[in-house]
Design a protein around this motif. Structure first.
Motif, PDB file in Angstrom:
ATOM      1  N   ASP A  37       0.863  -1.183   0.000  1.00  0.00           N
ATOM      2  CA  ASP A  37       0.000   0.000   0.000  1.00  0.00           C
ATOM      3  C   ASP A  37       0.899   1.234   0.000  1.00  0.00           C
ATOM      4  O   ASP A  37       1.508   1.570   1.015  1.00  0.00           O
ATOM      5  N   LEU A  38       0.997   1.900  -1.141  1.00  0.00           N
ATOM      6  CA  LEU A  38       1.930   3.020  -1.305  1.00  0.00           C
ATOM      7  C   LEU A  38       1.628   4.169  -0.344  1.00  0.00           C
ATOM      8  O   LEU A  38       2.534   4.694   0.306  1.00  0.00           O
ATOM      9  N   ALA A  39       0.360   4.544  -0.215  1.00  0.00           N
ATOM     10  CA  ALA A  39       0.005   5.658   0.681  1.00  0.00           C
ATOM     11  C   ALA A  39       0.379   5.329   2.121  1.00  0.00           C
ATOM     12  O   ALA A  39       0.907   6.179   2.846  1.00  0.00           O
ATOM     13  N   ARG A  40       0.117   4.098   2.548  1.00  0.00           N
ATOM     14  CA  ARG A  40       0.460   3.687   3.919  1.00  0.00           C
ATOM     15  C   ARG A  40       1.964   3.763   4.134  1.00  0.00           C
ATOM     16  O   ARG A  40       2.436   4.241   5.174  1.00  0.00           O
ATOM     17  N   SER A  41       2.756   3.312   3.159  1.00  0.00           N
ATOM     18  CA  SER A  41       4.212   3.329   3.295  1.00  0.00           C
ATOM     19  C   SER A  41       4.771   4.743   3.283  1.00  0.00           C
ATOM     20  O   SER A  41       5.696   5.059   4.034  1.00  0.00           O
ATOM     21  N   ILE A  42       4.208   5.621   2.455  1.00  0.00           N
ATOM     22  CA  ILE A  42       4.633   7.027   2.442  1.00  0.00           C
ATOM     23  C   ILE A  42       4.388   7.647   3.818  1.00  0.00           C
ATOM     24  O   ILE A  42       5.253   8.325   4.375  1.00  0.00           O
ATOM     25  N   ARG A  43       3.213   7.400   4.369  1.00  0.00           N
ATOM     26  CA  ARG A  43       2.880   7.932   5.699  1.00  0.00           C
ATOM     27  C   ARG A  43       3.820   7.359   6.757  1.00  0.00           C
ATOM     28  O   ARG A  43       4.371   8.084   7.585  1.00  0.00           O
ATOM     29  N   PHE A  44       4.054   6.036   6.729  1.00  0.00           N
ATOM     30  CA  PHE A  44       4.920   5.399   7.720  1.00  0.00           C
ATOM     31  C   PHE A  44       6.325   5.997   7.698  1.00  0.00           C
ATOM     32  O   PHE A  44       6.844   6.427   8.729  1.00  0.00           O
TER      33      PHE A  44
END
Length: 141
Positions: A37-44
Motif C-alpha cells: 500500500d503506497l500511501a500507507r508506506s509514504i505515511r509510515f
C-alpha cells in the motif's frame, strides 16, 4: 621476490596502455523495496523517520529522501502475487538517525504503524534496535 602492484598502479598502467580505468561505486544511491500500500508506506516513512517524497516515477513508484542526504528509498507498489517484506533472502536495512535515542524513535515507529522486533547491544557494547515497517521490512536503528 614478488613485487605487488597496488590498485592505483594497475589503474595507471591501464591508462598508459590505452585501456579505460575501471569505474568504481562511490556509495549507494537508493534502496528499492516492494510495498503493498503506497500511501500507507509514504505515511509510515514520513512519520517514523521524517522522509519526504522526493519525486514520483509513475503512479506506483515514488522516491522518498531524508533532509540531510541525497540517498533515497524507492517505494514500489506491487500486486498481491508479488513478494513484499522479508521474502527472498533480504535481511534488513538501517537508518543513520540524527538523535541517538532508541526509546524515542521506537515510539515514533509504533505510532506510525510499525513495531519493535528486538533490541540489545552488538558485541555487548553498541546499542541497536530492530523495528519493522507495515509490510514487515526490518530496519536497524
Amino acid at each position: 621476490m614478488t613485487t605487488r602492484i597496488q590498485p592505483e598502479e594497475k589503474q595507471a598502467n591501464l591508462l598508459m596502455e590505452g585501456a579505460a580505468a575501471p569505474i568504481r561505486a562511490e556509495g549507494f544511491n537508493h534502496l528499492h523495496i516492494n510495498v503493498r500500500d503506497l500511501a500507507r508506506s509514504i505515511r509510515f516513512y514520513g512519520e517514523a523517520f521524517g522522509l519526504k517524497v522526493g519525486f514520483s516515477a509513475g503512479k506506483d513508484l515514488i522516491f522518498m529522501v531524508p533532509e540531510a542526504s541525497g540517498h533515497s528509498l524507492a517505494l514500489h507498489q506491487v500486486g498481491p502475487d508479488e513478494p513484499v517484506g522479508m521474502a527472498g533472502g533480504f535481511q534488513h536495512f538501517g537508518f543513520k538517525l540524527d538523535v541517538n535515542d532508541h526509546d524515542r524513535v521506537i515510539k515514533q515507529v509504533e505510532k506510525a504503524g510499525g513495531k519493535l522486533v528486538s533490541r540489545g547491544k552488538h558485541g555487548g557494547q553498541f546499542p541497536y534496535a530492530y523495528v519493522a515497517d507495515p509490510d514487515g521490512y526490518v530496519i536497524e536503528l
